[in-house]
Design a protein around this motif. Structure first.
Motif, PDB file in Angstrom:
ATOM      1  N   ALA A 180       0.737  -1.366   0.019  1.00 33.29           N
ATOM      2  CA  ALA A 180      -0.092   0.043  -0.032  1.00 33.29           C
ATOM      3  C   ALA A 180       0.830   1.316   0.035  1.00 33.29           C
ATOM      4  CB  ALA A 180      -0.859  -0.158   1.386  1.00 33.29           C
ATOM      5  N   ALA A 181       2.007   1.324   0.915  1.00 32.47           N
ATOM      6  CA  ALA A 181       2.800   2.325   0.746  1.00 32.47           C
ATOM      7  C   ALA A 181       3.409   2.555  -0.334  1.00 32.47           C
ATOM      8  CB  ALA A 181       3.898   2.280   2.038  1.00 32.47           C
ATOM      9  N   ARG A 182       3.708   1.735  -1.372  1.00 30.89           N
ATOM     10  CA  ARG A 182       4.194   1.944  -2.680  1.00 30.89           C
ATOM     11  C   ARG A 182       3.518   2.525  -3.737  1.00 30.89           C
ATOM     12  NH1 ARG A 182       7.866  -3.596  -1.774  1.00 30.89           N
ATOM     13  NH2 ARG A 182       9.649  -2.710  -1.028  1.00 30.89           N
ATOM     14  N   ARG A 186       0.358   7.203  -2.250  1.00 32.05           N
ATOM     15  CA  ARG A 186       1.194   7.192  -1.138  1.00 32.05           C
ATOM     16  C   ARG A 186       2.879   7.430  -0.764  1.00 32.05           C
ATOM     17  NH1 ARG A 186      -2.303   3.264   3.026  1.00 32.05           N
ATOM     18  NH2 ARG A 186      -4.206   3.277   2.075  1.00 32.05           N
ATOM     19  N   GLN A 187       3.452   7.139  -1.993  1.00 35.95           N
ATOM     20  CA  GLN A 187       4.659   7.153  -2.180  1.00 35.95           C
ATOM     21  C   GLN A 187       5.156   8.345  -1.337  1.00 35.95           C
ATOM     22  OE1 GLN A 187       6.046   6.665  -6.278  1.00 35.95           O
ATOM     23  NE2 GLN A 187       5.468   4.374  -6.310  1.00 35.95           N
ATOM     24  N   ARG A 208      -4.329  10.268   6.465  1.00 34.90           N
ATOM     25  CA  ARG A 208      -5.650  10.443   6.576  1.00 34.90           C
ATOM     26  C   ARG A 208      -5.803  11.807   6.526  1.00 34.90           C
ATOM     27  NH1 ARG A 208      -7.803   9.560  12.720  1.00 34.90           N
ATOM     28  NH2 ARG A 208      -6.367  11.233  13.094  1.00 34.90           N
ATOM     29  N   ALA A 209      -4.894  12.807   6.877  1.00 35.71           N
ATOM     30  CA  ALA A 209      -5.084  14.095   6.643  1.00 35.71           C
ATOM     31  C   ALA A 209      -5.552  14.727   5.360  1.00 35.71           C
ATOM     32  CB  ALA A 209      -4.042  14.880   7.354  1.00 35.71           C
ATOM     33  N   GLU A 210      -6.438  15.858   5.348  1.00 34.82           N
ATOM     34  CA  GLU A 210      -6.592  16.376   4.078  1.00 34.82           C
ATOM     35  C   GLU A 210      -5.210  16.943   3.396  1.00 34.82           C
ATOM     36  OE1 GLU A 210     -10.092  18.801   3.675  1.00 34.82           O
ATOM     37  OE2 GLU A 210     -11.070  17.833   5.628  1.00 34.82           O
ATOM     38  N   PRO A 211      -5.167  17.172   2.240  1.00 38.41           N
ATOM     39  CA  PRO A 211      -5.999  16.922   1.207  1.00 38.41           C
ATOM     40  C   PRO A 211      -6.041  15.530   0.647  1.00 38.41           C
ATOM     41  CG  PRO A 211      -3.966  17.910   0.165  1.00 38.41           C
ATOM     42  CD  PRO A 211      -3.670  17.749   1.826  1.00 38.41           C
ATOM     43  N   HIS A 212      -5.311  14.523   1.221  1.00 35.59           N
ATOM     44  CA  HIS A 212      -5.274  13.204   0.589  1.00 35.59           C
ATOM     45  C   HIS A 212      -6.470  12.488   1.299  1.00 35.59           C
ATOM     46  CE1 HIS A 212      -1.136  14.306   0.176  1.00 35.59           C
ATOM     47  NE2 HIS A 212      -0.764  14.497   1.191  1.00 35.59           N
ATOM     48  N   ALA A 213      -6.907  12.570   2.478  1.00 36.10           N
ATOM     49  CA  ALA A 213      -8.063  11.963   2.933  1.00 36.10           C
ATOM     50  C   ALA A 213      -8.356  10.436   2.513  1.00 36.10           C
ATOM     51  CB  ALA A 213      -9.238  12.718   2.365  1.00 36.10           C
TER      52      ALA A 213
END
Length: 346
Positions: free
Chosen positions: A28-30, A34-35, A74-79
């Motif tokens: 998931a991190a890749r 999310r990179q 989790r924070a905006e703007p990524h949400a």
């Protein structure tokens, strides 16, 4: 009984091994979205040898960097939404506890031996499952027979397609709790309990009423596959757009010669509209935009819709002639109560 939705993300962990948890977390991190967010954590992983002797300092440092990545995602703007373990985001009474000092590792091939850093992380992961995740579901969650799952759909729609896809994946994980037909440890925990599940698109008061049914349709589409599995498993399910406490009222505004449907309320301190910063006491009329009639179009256009959402303060309640405060305004809370407990009141 209210509990953070993030804790529901621990449900799949109960049947996962530490190696599986590590592989899925690293995959998931890749992902492209999310990179950048996970770079510091992945760099931390690259500096760790899972087969080296266990180090408490390294375990604490890795757990903190991993948690920082989850918080940023989790924070905006990524949400983003699919960010287990849930207690790293919402620790509750475990804030600062050694029970949360673990993180995934890049295990590679082979099996690390006893006394290694990987063995320490695995031990704490299994302890988290046994002493935190499993008791919550067994002793608390599994005792409930009616559930309402609040879904913040507006933030991912603003954030973009990646945030919507992540929300869909998180909902699929959460809904595992309601697939009572599964032949597994989870089914033995939850099968006897869950009878009704309401999936609610929250914060409907930030939209004009003309978009409420559209918001409901988007959520229904988003969880369609998982919704069907829950229904087939025996739980009675329903989808609704609501606001338990309505912080706005409706009006019309003129903009560029056009009349637009707006919501009116007191934006929270620090919110901004068109460059204007609010102090938490001034009222404002906001045109929030309109959701497309076709829910598929709304999902396809996530992040590209002309939507304006701000946080509003709760309204001041008028007093009745007797001096008592008036009723709290809401949107469709009556429908939610009818579905959840109406049969018990008949």
């Amino acid at each position: 009984v209210d509990y953070p939705g993030e804790w529901l993300l621990d449900l799949p962990l109960i049947e996962e091994s530490y190696a599986e948890f590590s592989r899925s977390s690293l995959a998931a991190a890749r992902q492209p979205v999310r990179q950048t967010l996970s770079r510091e954590w992945r760099e931390c992983l690259a500096s760790l040898d899972p087969r080296a002797p266990a180090s408490e300092a390294q375990a604490i440092a890795a757990a903190e960097v991993f948690r920082s990545y989850l918080v940023a995602a989790r924070a905006e703007p990524h949400a983003l939404s699919l960010l287990p373990p849930g207690r790293l985001l919402m620790p509750g009474d475990l804030e600062g506890s050694p029970a949360l000092t673990f993180a995934p590792l890049d295990l590679g091939d082979g099996t690390p031996g006893p006394g290694s850093l990987a063995a320490l992380m695995e031990k704490r992961f299994e302890a988290y499952k046994a002493h935190v995740a499993l008791p919550f579901f067994r002793d608390h969650f599994a005792r409930l027979d009616r559930q309402i799952v609040l879904v913040d759909l507006l933030t991912p729609l603003n954030a973009g397609a990646s945030a919507v896809a992540d929300l869909e994946a998180a909902l699929d994980h959460v809904l595992a709790a309601f697939r009572v037909g599964r032949n597994s440890l989870l089914s033995s925990l939850f099968a006897p309990r869950i009878e009704r599940v309401l999936f609610a698109a929250s914060k409907a008061d930030r939209l004009h009423h003309t978009s409420h049914d559209r918001l409901q349709a988007i959520l229904a589409l988003l969880i369609e596959r998982a919704f069907r599995r829950a229904s087939e498993g025996g739980a009675k399910t329903h989808v609704l757009a609501l606001s338990a406490l309505r912080a706005t009222r409706e009006a019309t505004v003129r903009e560029g010669g056009s009349t637009l449907p707006a919501v009116v309320g007191v934006p929270e301190s620090g919110e901004s509209i068109g460059g204007d910063l609010f102090d938490g006491s001034s009222e404002a009329a906001v045109y929030p935009g309109e959701l497309p009639q076709d829910p598929r179009a709304a999902l396809d256009l996530a992040g590209k819709l002309d939507l304006r959402f701000v946080r509003f303060r709760p309204p001041s309640l008028d007093r009745e002639p007797s001096g008592a405060k008036g009723a709290v305004p809401h949107i469709r809370l009556d429908r939610a109560i009818e579905f959840l407990i109406g049969d018990r009141l008949a």
